[in-house]
Scaffold this motif. Structure first.
Motif, PDB file in Angstrom:
ATOM      1  N   TYR A 141      57.245  10.740  26.892  1.00 26.45           N
ATOM      2  CA  TYR A 141      56.008  10.474  26.155  1.00 26.45           C
ATOM      3  C   TYR A 141      54.850  11.238  26.776  1.00 26.45           C
ATOM      4  CZ  TYR A 141      58.930   6.926  24.134  1.00 26.45           C
ATOM      5  OH  TYR A 141      59.960   6.302  23.484  1.00 26.45           O
ATOM      6  N   GLU A 142      54.068  11.872  25.891  1.00 22.60           N
ATOM      7  CA  GLU A 142      52.939  12.660  26.391  1.00 22.60           C
ATOM      8  C   GLU A 142      51.582  12.012  26.135  1.00 22.60           C
ATOM      9  OE1 GLU A 142      55.073  13.595  23.999  1.00 22.60           O
ATOM     10  OE2 GLU A 142      54.120  14.805  22.427  1.00 22.60           O
ATOM     11  N   TYR A 143      51.564  10.978  25.312  1.00 21.60           N
ATOM     12  CA  TYR A 143      50.294  10.301  25.028  1.00 21.60           C
ATOM     13  C   TYR A 143      50.376   8.855  25.515  1.00 21.60           C
ATOM     14  CZ  TYR A 143      49.565  14.312  22.011  1.00 21.60           C
ATOM     15  OH  TYR A 143      49.431  15.585  21.535  1.00 21.60           O
ATOM     16  N   TRP A 144      49.285   8.401  26.136  1.00 20.51           N
ATOM     17  CA  TRP A 144      49.266   7.066  26.735  1.00 20.51           C
ATOM     18  C   TRP A 144      47.961   6.359  26.424  1.00 20.51           C
ATOM     19  CZ3 TRP A 144      53.454   5.087  29.305  1.00 20.51           C
ATOM     20  CH2 TRP A 144      54.482   5.991  29.592  1.00 20.51           C
ATOM     21  N   GLY A 145      48.068   5.043  26.262  1.00 16.93           N
ATOM     22  CA  GLY A 145      46.870   4.240  26.141  1.00 16.93           C
ATOM     23  C   GLY A 145      46.279   3.970  27.516  1.00 16.93           C
ATOM     24  N   GLN A 146      45.176   3.253  27.529  1.00 14.35           N
ATOM     25  CA  GLN A 146      44.457   2.995  28.771  1.00 14.35           C
ATOM     26  C   GLN A 146      45.052   1.849  29.567  1.00 14.35           C
ATOM     27  OE1 GLN A 146      43.596   1.895  25.824  1.00 14.35           O
ATOM     28  NE2 GLN A 146      42.640  -0.122  26.015  1.00 14.35           N
ATOM     29  N   GLY A 147      45.914   1.068  28.944  1.00 12.19           N
ATOM     30  CA  GLY A 147      46.538  -0.062  29.630  1.00 12.19           C
ATOM     31  C   GLY A 147      45.801  -1.362  29.375  1.00 12.19           C
ATOM     32  N   THR A 148      46.558  -2.445  29.335  1.00 10.88           N
ATOM     33  CA  THR A 148      45.965  -3.771  29.177  1.00 10.88           C
ATOM     34  C   THR A 148      46.687  -4.727  30.122  1.00 10.88           C
ATOM     35  OG1 THR A 148      45.335  -5.479  27.563  1.00 10.88           O
ATOM     36  CG2 THR A 148      47.476  -4.429  27.231  1.00 10.88           C
ATOM     37  N   GLN A 149      45.913  -5.565  30.802  1.00  4.42           N
ATOM     38  CA  GLN A 149      46.473  -6.434  31.830  1.00  4.42           C
ATOM     39  C   GLN A 149      47.036  -7.713  31.221  1.00  4.42           C
ATOM     40  OE1 GLN A 149      46.901  -5.871  35.112  1.00  4.42           O
ATOM     41  NE2 GLN A 149      47.851  -7.895  35.386  1.00  4.42           N
ATOM     42  N   VAL A 150      48.238  -8.070  31.675  1.00  4.70           N
ATOM     43  CA  VAL A 150      48.857  -9.341  31.314  1.00  4.70           C
ATOM     44  C   VAL A 150      49.141 -10.095  32.609  1.00  4.70           C
ATOM     45  CG1 VAL A 150      50.895 -10.454  30.359  1.00  4.70           C
ATOM     46  CG2 VAL A 150      49.861  -8.501  29.175  1.00  4.70           C
ATOM     47  N   LEU A 172      57.201 -16.025  28.455  1.00  4.91           N
ATOM     48  CA  LEU A 172      56.707 -15.178  29.537  1.00  4.91           C
ATOM     49  C   LEU A 172      56.951 -15.813  30.899  1.00  4.91           C
ATOM     50  CD1 LEU A 172      53.498 -13.906  27.797  1.00  4.91           C
ATOM     51  CD2 LEU A 172      55.286 -12.446  28.766  1.00  4.91           C
ATOM     52  N   LYS A 173      57.205 -14.933  31.865  1.00  6.26           N
ATOM     53  CA  LYS A 173      57.495 -15.352  33.230  1.00  6.26           C
ATOM     54  C   LYS A 173      56.456 -14.738  34.170  1.00  6.26           C
ATOM     55  CE  LYS A 173      62.415 -14.928  32.114  1.00  6.26           C
ATOM     56  NZ  LYS A 173      63.686 -14.246  32.481  1.00  6.26           N
ATOM     57  N   PRO A 174      56.233 -15.340  35.327  1.00  4.81           N
ATOM     58  CA  PRO A 174      55.279 -14.735  36.276  1.00  4.81           C
ATOM     59  C   PRO A 174      55.621 -13.279  36.606  1.00  4.81           C
ATOM     60  CG  PRO A 174      55.768 -16.977  36.926  1.00  4.81           C
ATOM     61  CD  PRO A 174      56.686 -16.660  35.776  1.00  4.81           C
ATOM     62  N   GLU A 175      56.889 -12.948  36.614  1.00  8.89           N
ATOM     63  CA  GLU A 175      57.274 -11.561  36.920  1.00  8.89           C
ATOM     64  C   GLU A 175      56.946 -10.584  35.800  1.00  8.89           C
ATOM     65  OE1 GLU A 175      59.186 -14.315  37.155  1.00  8.89           O
ATOM     66  OE2 GLU A 175      61.275 -13.885  36.572  1.00  8.89           O
ATOM     67  N   ASP A 176      56.496 -11.090  34.651  1.00 12.40           N
ATOM     68  CA  ASP A 176      56.025 -10.211  33.578  1.00 12.40           C
ATOM     69  C   ASP A 176      54.585  -9.764  33.814  1.00 12.40           C
ATOM     70  OD1 ASP A 176      57.797 -12.310  31.278  1.00 12.40           O
ATOM     71  OD2 ASP A 176      58.396 -10.297  31.959  1.00 12.40           O
ATOM     72  N   THR A 177      53.945 -10.328  34.827  1.00 17.50           N
ATOM     73  CA  THR A 177      52.572  -9.924  35.157  1.00 17.50           C
ATOM     74  C   THR A 177      52.549  -8.442  35.477  1.00 17.50           C
ATOM     75  OG1 THR A 177      51.941 -12.109  35.961  1.00 17.50           O
ATOM     76  CG2 THR A 177      50.695 -10.218  36.801  1.00 17.50           C
ATOM     77  N   SER A 178      51.702  -7.707  34.760  1.00 14.80           N
ATOM     78  CA  SER A 178      51.690  -6.257  34.912  1.00 14.80           C
ATOM     79  C   SER A 178      50.585  -5.676  34.029  1.00 14.80           C
ATOM     80  CB  SER A 178      53.047  -5.698  34.473  1.00 14.80           C
ATOM     81  OG  SER A 178      53.203  -4.369  34.873  1.00 14.80           O
ATOM     82  N   THR A 179      50.372  -4.374  34.179  1.00 12.40           N
ATOM     83  CA  THR A 179      49.554  -3.643  33.218  1.00 12.40           C
ATOM     84  C   THR A 179      50.496  -3.025  32.200  1.00 12.40           C
ATOM     85  OG1 THR A 179      47.893  -3.157  34.901  1.00 12.40           O
ATOM     86  CG2 THR A 179      47.854  -1.835  32.897  1.00 12.40           C
ATOM     87  N   TYR A 180      50.215  -3.270  30.935  1.00  6.57           N
ATOM     88  CA  TYR A 180      51.073  -2.800  29.850  1.00  6.57           C
ATOM     89  C   TYR A 180      50.428  -1.609  29.162  1.00  6.57           C
ATOM     90  CZ  TYR A 180      54.066  -6.867  30.411  1.00  6.57           C
ATOM     91  OH  TYR A 180      54.948  -7.791  30.914  1.00  6.57           O
ATOM     92  N   TYR A 181      51.260  -0.609  28.875  1.00  5.87           N
ATOM     93  CA  TYR A 181      50.788   0.627  28.255  1.00  5.87           C
ATOM     94  C   TYR A 181      51.582   0.923  26.993  1.00  5.87           C
ATOM     95  CZ  TYR A 181      48.840   1.551  32.907  1.00  5.87           C
ATOM     96  OH  TYR A 181      48.145   1.476  34.091  1.00  5.87           O
ATOM     97  N   CYS A 182      50.896   1.384  25.967  1.00  4.90           N
ATOM     98  CA  CYS A 182      51.636   1.952  24.849  1.00  4.90           C
ATOM     99  C   CYS A 182      51.670   3.466  25.029  1.00  4.90           C
ATOM    100  CB  CYS A 182      51.039   1.568  23.505  1.00  4.90           C
ATOM    101  SG  CYS A 182      49.436   2.249  23.123  1.00  4.90           S
ATOM    102  N   ALA A 183      52.697   4.061  24.497  1.00  2.00           N
ATOM    103  CA  ALA A 183      52.922   5.486  24.654  1.00  2.00           C
ATOM    104  C   ALA A 183      53.437   6.067  23.348  1.00  2.00           C
ATOM    105  CB  ALA A 183      53.928   5.736  25.775  1.00  2.00           C
ATOM    106  N   ALA A 184      53.233   7.366  23.189  1.00  2.00           N
ATOM    107  CA  ALA A 184      53.674   8.008  21.959  1.00  2.00           C
ATOM    108  C   ALA A 184      54.072   9.452  22.233  1.00  2.00           C
ATOM    109  CB  ALA A 184      52.563   7.965  20.905  1.00  2.00           C
ATOM    110  N   THR A 185      54.935   9.948  21.371  1.00  2.00           N
ATOM    111  CA  THR A 185      55.341  11.346  21.430  1.00  2.00           C
ATOM    112  C   THR A 185      55.463  11.891  20.019  1.00  2.00           C
ATOM    113  OG1 THR A 185      57.034  12.905  22.174  1.00  2.00           O
ATOM    114  CG2 THR A 185      57.789  10.715  21.545  1.00  2.00           C
ATOM    115  N   THR A 186      55.210  13.173  19.876  1.00  2.44           N
ATOM    116  CA  THR A 186      55.320  13.809  18.561  1.00  2.44           C
ATOM    117  C   THR A 186      56.699  14.409  18.349  1.00  2.44           C
ATOM    118  OG1 THR A 186      54.448  15.862  19.467  1.00  2.44           O
ATOM    119  CG2 THR A 186      52.859  14.347  18.469  1.00  2.44           C
ATOM    120  N   SER A 187      57.556  14.327  19.347  1.00  2.00           N
ATOM    121  CA  SER A 187      58.897  14.887  19.222  1.00  2.00           C
ATOM    122  C   SER A 187      59.949  13.827  19.520  1.00  2.00           C
ATOM    123  CB  SER A 187      59.059  16.072  20.175  1.00  2.00           C
ATOM    124  OG  SER A 187      58.800  15.663  21.498  1.00  2.00           O
TER     125      SER A 187
END
Length: 124
Positions: A111-120, A83-98
């Motif tokens: 993608y139409e579905y999203w998680g709430q995000g997690t900070q790295v 990991l690098k300092p530039e990887d600092t971000s909020t990460y989201y998972c996403a999903a689609t049914t199609s």
């Protein structure tokens, strides 16, 4: 109804590793990880098709990050190494049914579905 719940974010020093997880409920066809830093666009990092496990990684994380599903296909993981300092971000998972359009598996609009995000946070 599809629900996504992320976990695993945190703080790490440069060169370290983190594993993000996303618990998914409901039927989905494709899943992906995105990240968004302050004042930046949300960018796609990695995607996976649940049937067959076909993966795509963005060039910016190729060789450092890996996307995977557990055997039950209900937990999406993102292994992040070197990991690098530039990887600092909020990460989201996403999903689609199609199926995303050709070449668009890392596009936010696919993608139409999203998680709430997690900070790295990666410190130097």
């Amino acid at each position: 109804q599809v629900q996504l719940v992320e976990s695993g974010g945190g703080s790490v020093q440069a060169g370290g590793s983190l594993r993000l997880s996303c618990a998914v409920s409901g039927y989905v066809y494709y899943m992906a990880w995105f990240r968004q830093g302050p004042g930046k666009e949300r960018e796609g990092l990695a995607s996976i098709r649940l049937t067959g496990g076909y993966t795509v990684l963005d060039e910016s994380v190729k060789g450092r990050f890996a996307i995977s599903l557990d055997n039950t296909k209900t937990i999406l993981n993102l292994e992040m190494n070197s990991l690098k300092p530039e990887d600092t971000s909020t990460y989201y998972c996403a999903a689609t049914t199609s199926a995303p359009n050709f070449g668009a598996v890392l596009h936010r609009s696919s993608y139409e579905y999203w998680g709430q995000g997690t900070q790295v946070t990666v410190s130097s």
